[in-house]
Design a protein around this motif. Structure first.
Motif, short mmCIF file in Angstrom:
data_model
loop_
_atom_site.label_atom_id
_atom_site.label_comp_id
_atom_site.label_asym_id
_atom_site.label_seq_id
_atom_site.Cartn_x
_atom_site.Cartn_y
_atom_site.Cartn_z
N ASN A 14 1.18 -1.61 -0.19
CA ASN A 14 -0.28 0.04 -0.04
C ASN A 14 0.32 0.98 0.03
O ASN A 14 1.87 1.32 0.60
CB ASN A 14 -1.08 -0.06 1.59
N ALA A 15 0.67 2.47 -0.36
CA ALA A 15 1.41 3.71 -0.90
C ALA A 15 1.80 3.98 0.54
O ALA A 15 3.10 4.01 0.08
CB ALA A 15 0.18 4.38 -1.02
N ASP A 16 1.48 3.88 1.82
CA ASP A 16 2.11 4.13 3.40
C ASP A 16 3.28 3.81 3.65
O ASP A 16 4.56 3.92 3.84
CB ASP A 16 0.75 4.10 4.32
N THR A 47 5.87 9.56 -5.20
CA THR A 47 4.42 9.23 -5.06
C THR A 47 3.76 9.02 -6.24
O THR A 47 2.86 7.59 -6.48
CB THR A 47 3.90 10.31 -4.40
N ALA A 48 4.22 9.66 -7.63
CA ALA A 48 3.81 9.33 -8.96
C ALA A 48 4.71 6.92 -8.71
O ALA A 48 3.13 6.58 -9.16
CB ALA A 48 3.74 9.58 -9.73
N GLN A 49 5.61 7.43 -8.58
CA GLN A 49 5.54 5.67 -9.86
C GLN A 49 5.31 4.49 -8.11
O GLN A 49 5.31 3.38 -8.79
CB GLN A 49 7.48 5.39 -8.80
N ILE A 50 4.66 5.28 -6.84
CA ILE A 50 4.45 4.23 -5.78
C ILE A 50 2.92 3.89 -6.49
O ILE A 50 2.63 2.48 -6.42
CB ILE A 50 4.48 4.51 -4.89
N GLN A 51 2.00 4.30 -6.63
CA GLN A 51 1.04 4.87 -7.22
C GLN A 51 1.10 3.53 -8.98
O GLN A 51 0.83 2.84 -8.76
CB GLN A 51 1.04 5.66 -7.75
N ILE A 52 2.17 3.75 -9.76
CA ILE A 52 2.31 2.89 -10.90
C ILE A 52 2.21 1.48 -10.27
O ILE A 52 1.75 0.58 -10.68
CB ILE A 52 3.23 3.62 -11.38
N ALA A 53 3.66 1.37 -9.47
CA ALA A 53 3.72 -0.18 -9.21
C ALA A 53 2.81 -0.76 -8.21
O ALA A 53 2.66 -1.73 -8.76
CB ALA A 53 4.93 0.54 -8.47
N LEU A 54 1.64 -0.05 -7.67
CA LEU A 54 0.76 -0.59 -6.69
C LEU A 54 -0.24 -1.20 -7.96
O LEU A 54 -0.71 -2.17 -7.72
CB LEU A 54 -0.01 0.65 -5.58
N ARG A 55 0.16 -0.12 -8.91
CA ARG A 55 -1.51 -0.47 -10.04
C ARG A 55 -0.79 -2.13 -10.92
O ARG A 55 -1.80 -2.86 -11.14
CB ARG A 55 -2.09 0.66 -10.70
N LYS A 56 0.39 -2.24 -11.39
CA LYS A 56 0.45 -3.06 -11.29
C LYS A 56 0.90 -4.04 -10.78
O LYS A 56 0.75 -5.44 -11.18
CB LYS A 56 2.07 -2.43 -12.62
N ILE A 57 1.05 -4.21 -9.67
CA ILE A 57 0.92 -5.24 -8.70
C ILE A 57 -0.32 -6.18 -8.25
O ILE A 57 0.07 -7.03 -8.23
CB ILE A 57 2.45 -4.87 -7.45
N LEU A 58 -1.29 -5.27 -8.14
CA LEU A 58 -2.55 -5.47 -8.03
C LEU A 58 -3.24 -6.67 -9.36
O LEU A 58 -3.86 -7.26 -8.99
CB LEU A 58 -3.43 -4.30 -7.59
N SER A 157 0.82 -21.05 1.36
CA SER A 157 -0.13 -20.28 0.84
C SER A 157 -0.26 -19.20 0.55
O SER A 157 -1.21 -18.37 1.06
CB SER A 157 -1.51 -20.82 1.91
N LEU A 158 0.64 -18.01 0.47
CA LEU A 158 0.82 -16.82 -0.21
C LEU A 158 0.13 -16.43 -1.41
O LEU A 158 -0.58 -16.89 -1.76
CB LEU A 158 2.07 -16.42 -0.86
N PRO A 159 -0.57 -14.86 -1.19
CA PRO A 159 -1.38 -14.63 -1.96
C PRO A 159 -0.59 -14.59 -3.65
O PRO A 159 0.13 -14.59 -3.95
CB PRO A 159 -1.51 -13.09 -1.73
N PRO A 160 -1.25 -15.00 -4.73
CA PRO A 160 -1.32 -15.01 -6.35
C PRO A 160 -0.45 -14.04 -7.02
O PRO A 160 0.62 -14.62 -7.08
CB PRO A 160 -2.50 -15.40 -6.83
N GLU A 161 -0.33 -12.80 -6.60
CA GLU A 161 0.38 -11.78 -6.53
C GLU A 161 1.63 -12.22 -6.07
O GLU A 161 2.53 -10.90 -7.13
CB GLU A 161 -1.11 -10.38 -6.23
N ILE A 162 1.67 -12.35 -4.56
CA ILE A 162 2.89 -12.54 -4.10
C ILE A 162 3.79 -13.11 -4.84
O ILE A 162 5.07 -12.86 -5.47
CB ILE A 162 2.93 -12.77 -2.47
N MET A 163 2.92 -14.80 -4.88
CA MET A 163 4.03 -14.85 -6.23
C MET A 163 4.43 -15.05 -7.47
O MET A 163 5.38 -15.34 -7.64
CB MET A 163 2.90 -16.76 -6.09
N ILE A 164 3.58 -14.39 -7.81
CA ILE A 164 3.94 -13.73 -9.35
C ILE A 164 4.91 -13.09 -9.03
O ILE A 164 6.30 -13.42 -10.05
CB ILE A 164 2.96 -12.86 -9.59
#
Length: 441
Positions: A14-16, A47-58, A157-164
């Motif tokens: 998350n951003a924080d 701030t902008a790069q973190i938002q881009i990273a989060l969008r792609k990770i999720l 049993s990690l979330p699939p996004e973490i495994m990826i």
């Protein structure tokens, strides 16, 4: 393990939290990836790069940029170690991923080395064991197989996004390095490298740590087992077979890397030289420290400008005592705090004194290794002998930058600029302190 694995993704990505990770663990690192963007430049667009990273990770569309190659020389007759340097954004994501893995699997990271050495010292002196088996795995990181590693991660049993993220991080390659296979090898130097390597050897660690007749220790690719001499040969055969099933090979006995010997013969482990009656350091560890001390004298002999004695004293003291930065301790004696070879420490103080005489330097009285040892061992929380830079006020930071590092601070500098430059300079100094330790295994 974490009680609620489904929350790992939102808890760490998350951003924080990413802003916290950048502030605490990334912003003062100087290494740049293949994109050439420094941590300072990234901070302006964080701030902008973190938002881009989060969008792609999720969305599971985040891909790591090819890692930059850094070569670290081990010795003149050995090939260099290839270290992977990610971009700043990738480093930020990998740092958060490492924290996520650490929460999900507590075995990701071994106990502090001084605690491990204290346990081995007790084992050597307790009379229970008569021999030791030391094993070193050949080409450890380059020979880790992805398939069994990912199977172990899936068992968490990690979330699939973490495994990826983990899969893409270990499959990304280092620039100019040709991989043996797309499914073989882990890049060295990533924030998650040690964590996933420990997960890979989890079953072996659990098997041997559960045997109460032995004392088992492993740090990355370096294994030490204390036991009775009659039982160690079959243990060697068994653990070698276990390694082979994972595609790993240990150096043969008597190769200099691996050995099976009676406990009366000193064992070299994690930079230490361990024997039942004395805990000291390896000759290579001592030689590296002396080289770094001589380098300080050489540097100042070539640059005898105004105030050079003050700079020389500051760097000598830092090399002797180490320091604390961001609540983390650095320095030779912080690492080798379990030695009890006081004659070695006295000889180091004599060595420094002789260098001062050799270089004809007067009115400089550096701090002592012997005193530092007792401060580290018995007064680490209250000592004023060992500097802590965490409580420095802005004026103190500015004074250190000016008087020691020769930084010219103009009226245009903000408090943020001064603090950033202060910690960047300290980061370089702590890196040089870590280099004194040489490679552990």
């Amino acid at each position: 393990m974490c009680a609620d694995f489904s929350s790992l993704l939102t808890q760490h990505f998350n951003a924080d939290n990413l802003e916290r990770v950048f502030t605490e663990k990334v912003q003062f690192q100087s290494a740049t990836g293949t994109d050439g963007i420094t941590a300072r430049k990234f901070g302006d667009i964080a701030t902008a790069q973190i938002q881009i990273a989060l969008r792609k990770i999720l969305a599971s569309t985040y891909h790591f940029t090819r890692y930059r190659e850094k070569l670290i020389l081990k010795s003149r007759d050995k090939p260099p170690r290839v270290i992977a340097i990610p971009t700043v954004r990738d480093k930020l994501v990998l740092r958060a991923l490492n924290e996520c893995l650490s929460q999900a699997y507590h075995g990701c990271h071994p106990p502090p080395i001084n605690r491990t050495i204290a346990r081995i010292k007790e084992g050597l002196r307790g009379g229970k064991y008569t021999g030791y088996l030391r094993l070193d795995i050949q080409d450890f990181y380059p020979t880790i197989r992805h398939e069994p590693l990912l199977e172990r991660l899936e068992a968490l049993s990690l979330p699939p996004e973490i495994m990826i993220l983990v899969e893409r991080a270990i499959q990304q390659r280092t620039y100019k390095v040709k991989a043996q296979s797309d499914n073989l090898g882990i890049p060295q130097g990533l924030p998650i490298s040690n964590a996933v390597a420990n997960i890979y050897l989890e079953k072996i660690d659990e098997h041997w740590a559960a045997d109460t007749t032995l004392l088992y220790s492993r740090f990355v690719d370096d294994i030490l087992i204390l036991g009775t001499l009659d039982k160690l040969p079959p243990i060697h055969a068994q653990i070698t077979t276990m390694f082979e099933k994972l595609g790993l090979t240990a150096h043969p006995l008597e190769s200099g890397k691996s050995a099976l010997k009676p406990i009366s013969e000193p064992v070299a482990y994690l930079g230490y030289r361990l024997a039942p009656n004395l805990t000291s350091v390896r000759e290579a560890s001592l030689h590296k420290l002396k080289e770094s001390l001589i380098a300080i004298f050489v540097s100042h002999a070539r640059n005898k400008k105004k105030g050079y004695r003050k700079k020389l004293l500051w760097r000598l003291n830092l090399r002797v005592t180490g320091c604390t930065v961001n609540k983390q301790r650095f320095g030779w004696l912080h690492f080798f705090s379990e030695i009890d070879d006081l004659s070695l420490l006295k000889s180091l103080d004599v060595f420094v004194a002789r260098q001062l005489t050799r270089w004809q330097i007067k009115r400089v009285k550096p701090r002592k290794f012997v005193r530092t040892y007792f401060e580290v061992r018995y007064r680490s929380e209250s000592t004023r002998y060992i500097p802590s830079f965490d409580g420095y006020e802005l004026a103190e930071k500015a004074a250190l930058l000016k008087n020691i590092f020769g930084v010219k601070i103009t009226s245009g500098w903000t408090e943020k600029d001064i603090s950033r430059e202060f910690f960047l300079r300290l980061r370089r100094e702590t890196i040089s302190l870590e280099e004194d330790l040489v490679r552990l295994s």
